[in-house]
Design an enzyme around this catalytic site. Structure first.
Site, PDB file in Angstrom:
ATOM      1  N   ARG A 128       7.646   8.704   9.038  1.00 48.69           N
ATOM      2  CA  ARG A 128       6.592   8.010   7.941  1.00 48.69           C
ATOM      3  C   ARG A 128       7.945   6.844   7.663  1.00 48.69           C
ATOM      4  O   ARG A 128       9.143   7.486   6.582  1.00 48.69           O
ATOM      5  CB  ARG A 128       5.537   7.680   7.147  1.00 48.69           C
ATOM      6  CG  ARG A 128       4.631   8.785   8.134  1.00 48.69           C
ATOM      7  CD  ARG A 128       3.741   9.189   7.094  1.00 48.69           C
ATOM      8  NE  ARG A 128       2.513   8.116   6.980  1.00 48.69           N
ATOM      9  CZ  ARG A 128       1.997   7.945   5.577  1.00 48.69           C
ATOM     10  NH1 ARG A 128       1.177   9.451   4.991  1.00 48.69           N
ATOM     11  NH2 ARG A 128       1.055   6.971   5.527  1.00 48.69           N
ATOM     12  N   ASP A 321      -8.145   3.567   4.979  1.00 45.73           N
ATOM     13  CA  ASP A 321      -8.260   4.399   5.541  1.00 45.73           C
ATOM     14  C   ASP A 321      -9.631   5.127   6.308  1.00 45.73           C
ATOM     15  O   ASP A 321      -9.580   6.323   6.869  1.00 45.73           O
ATOM     16  CB  ASP A 321      -8.096   5.661   3.984  1.00 45.73           C
ATOM     17  CG  ASP A 321      -6.637   6.251   3.648  1.00 45.73           C
ATOM     18  OD1 ASP A 321      -5.861   5.669   4.663  1.00 45.73           O
ATOM     19  OD2 ASP A 321      -6.811   6.076   2.373  1.00 45.73           O
TER      20      ASP A 321
HETATM   21  C1  S3P Z   1      -3.125   5.275  -1.534  1.00 43.40           C
HETATM   22  C2  S3P Z   1      -2.947   4.488  -0.529  1.00 43.40           C
HETATM   23  C3  S3P Z   1      -3.004   3.954   1.165  1.00 43.40           C
HETATM   24  C4  S3P Z   1      -3.813   4.811   1.560  1.00 43.40           C
HETATM   25  C5  S3P Z   1      -3.409   6.331   1.078  1.00 43.40           C
HETATM   26  C6  S3P Z   1      -2.872   5.846  -0.420  1.00 43.40           C
HETATM   27  C7  S3P Z   1      -2.947   5.846  -2.340  1.00 43.40           C
HETATM   28  O1  S3P Z   1      -1.583   3.256   1.612  1.00 43.40           O
HETATM   29  O2  S3P Z   1      -4.016   4.557   3.145  1.00 43.40           O
HETATM   30  O3  S3P Z   1      -3.909   7.082   2.085  1.00 43.40           O
HETATM   31  O4  S3P Z   1      -3.034   6.765  -3.262  1.00 43.40           O
HETATM   32  O5  S3P Z   1      -1.796   4.872  -3.192  1.00 43.40           O
HETATM   33  P1  S3P Z   1      -0.850   2.243   1.830  1.00 43.40           P
HETATM   34  O6  S3P Z   1      -0.697   1.637   0.490  1.00 43.40           O
HETATM   35  O7  S3P Z   1       0.482   2.767   1.789  1.00 43.40           O
HETATM   36  O8  S3P Z   1      -1.505   1.267   2.845  1.00 43.40           O
END
Ligand code: S3P
Length: 442
Positions: A128, A321
């Site tokens: 990632r 999500d």
């Molecule tokens: C999260 C932010 C999201 C989400 C992840 C949890 C977090 O990702 O997809 O499951 O806890 O800050 P991104 O901020 O990269 O979109």
């Protein structure tokens, strides 16, 4: 992580949902409770902590840095905070499993410590993108090495002086925002982050809950160095991302009437409710209250005929999500559902656009992936075999699809359901889904 252990979810067709259900605690809030509780002065008590593998990875990382943490036991964790400068160098690399949030937030938090540390993860996490955090941190003065592809393992060289930054985020990402805010606690000057669209604000809320002041001004959030975190007690709300599977399940299964208790309804996370309602879902929100600085409510969802829509792009970061299961809702809706502006789905635990399109087609659904979304024509769902690619939310989404399938669906590579939703199959069966989990060896 699963090293040959192929957990298979098998879903028999049909079923309807009824009764009352509490889903496990919020993953995002649980991660942050360990991070801030560890850096606080005093003892923090957490209730409702998600005992999923992702959160346990965060908890173990802080234990490895010398923090005394009791539990988890029935969702209760007691963290004996070491203060802002009390973390110790771990003796080994910190292995964070599948947990993207843990890696990105820890990178910010650790960039300003006095010691070196290496962060590693499983195959998915190691592919990632991490430059989205390492580049702004480098601008602040951090020294972090990635692989040539900008991925983990990350080698963080401590003892650097961090400076302030005024950062316009190119992607709407709560993980990037949170990473920089946590680094900002250790910087020489203010850190200011501006987001292109609202993203989850759990870090900001929890910093305030621990008594660390931040300033919010529209799309910009600012943190000044030199503050303190004071221990507190907090209750983690039920995870709306886990509740989402049941919101869709009870909407698409005939004769369903299900109540979900104590679900976090932070306005930066409620896109799934807005999108499902726009598709015609019957979701009632009641008993609104507060828990751990977060809005919480109970939800009642009943069967409804869904219709296809063009999902409003402003809802995408608020439901980021939930798209795997929203695609299942679209497959059961009348007409066409169009998702655009969701390129980020390609860099989640799997490429959720491609993997969901492949899975939907495997069970006979008309789904066309695009660069930044998907076109799905609602219709019937058949049986078949699905590869979840080790992505917890893909696995659970296809378990929901079984409610409207004409034959058995077998979903492979499901061990990672435990990263966010331990005992999913058991809870789902308890309210009427025909899903069972078996461990085999591939
Ligand atoms: C999260 C932010 C999201 C989400 C992840 C949890 C977090 O990702 O997809 O499951 O806890 O800050 P991104 O901020 O990269 O979109």
């Amino acid at each position: 992580m699963s090293s040959g252990n192929n957990v298979v979810l098998t879903v028999e067709p049909g079923g309807s949902l009824s009764g009352t259900l509490s889903v496990p605690g919020d993953k995002s809030v649980s991660h942050r409770s360990i991070m801030l509780g560890s850096l606080a002065e005093g003892t923090t008590e957490v209730e409702g902590f998600l005992e999923g593998e992702d959160n346990l990875a965060t908890l173990n990382a802080f234990r490895a840095m010398g923090v005394d943490i009791e539990g988890p036991s029935n969702g209760r964790v007691v963290i004996h905070g070491v203060g802002m400068h009390g973390l110790q160098a771990p003796s080994e690399p910190l292995y964070l499993g599948n947990a993207g949030t843990s890696m990105r937030l820890l990178t910010g938090l650790l960039a300003g410590q006095a010691f070196n540390v290496e962060l590693t993860g499983d195959t998915s996490l190691s592919s990632r993108p991490m430059r989205r955090v390492t580049e702004p941190l480098a601008e602040m003065g951090a020294q972090i090495q990635t692989t040539g592809d900008g991925t983990a393992p990350l080698h963080i060289h401590g003892g650097q002086e961090l400076h302030g930054i005024d950062f316009d985020m190119p992607v709407a990402s709560a993980q990037v925002k949170s990473c920089l805010l946590l680094a900002g606690m250790y910087a020489q000057e203010a850190v200011r982050v501006t987001e292109p669209a609202p993203t989850r604000d759990h870090t900001e809320r929890m910093l305030e809950g621990f008594g660390y002041p931040i300033q919010r001004d529209g799309a910009t959030v600012c943190i000044e160095p030199g503050g303190q975190l004071k221990a507190c007690s907090l209750t983690v709300p039920g995870d709306i991302s886990s509740a989402a599977f049941f919101l869709v399940a009870a909407s698409i299964a005939p004769d369903s009437d299900l109540t979900l208790k104590g679900i976090g309804l932070n306005p930066t996370r409620d896109g799934v409710i807005n999108i499902l309602r726009a598709m015609g879902a019957d979701i009632e929100v009641f008993n609104k209250r507060q828990a751990g600085g977060e809005p919480v409510a109970d939800l009642r969802v009943r069967t409804a005929q869904l219709k296809g829509i063009h999902i409003p792009e402003d809802q995408v970061p608020l439901a980021i999500d939930e798209f795997p299961v929203l695609f299942i809702a679209a497959a059961c809706a009348e007409g066409e559902t169009l998702l655009t502006g969701a390129h980020e789905l390609r860099v989640k635990e799997s490429d959720r656009i491609q993997v969901m399109a492949d899975g939907l087609r495997a069970v006979g659904v008309d789904a066309t992936p695009t660069d930044d979304g998907m076109v799905i024509r609602g219709g019937s769902i058949g049986g078949g075999e699905i590869d979840s690619h080790g992505d917890h939310r893909i696995a659970m989404a296809f378990a929901v699809a079984g409610l409207r399938a004409s034959d058995t669906i077998a979903i492979n590579d499901c061990a990672n359901v435990d990263t966010s939703f331990p005992r999913f199959a058991e809870l789902a069966s308890g309210v009427g889904m025909r899903v069972s989990s078996t461990a085999g060896y591939s």
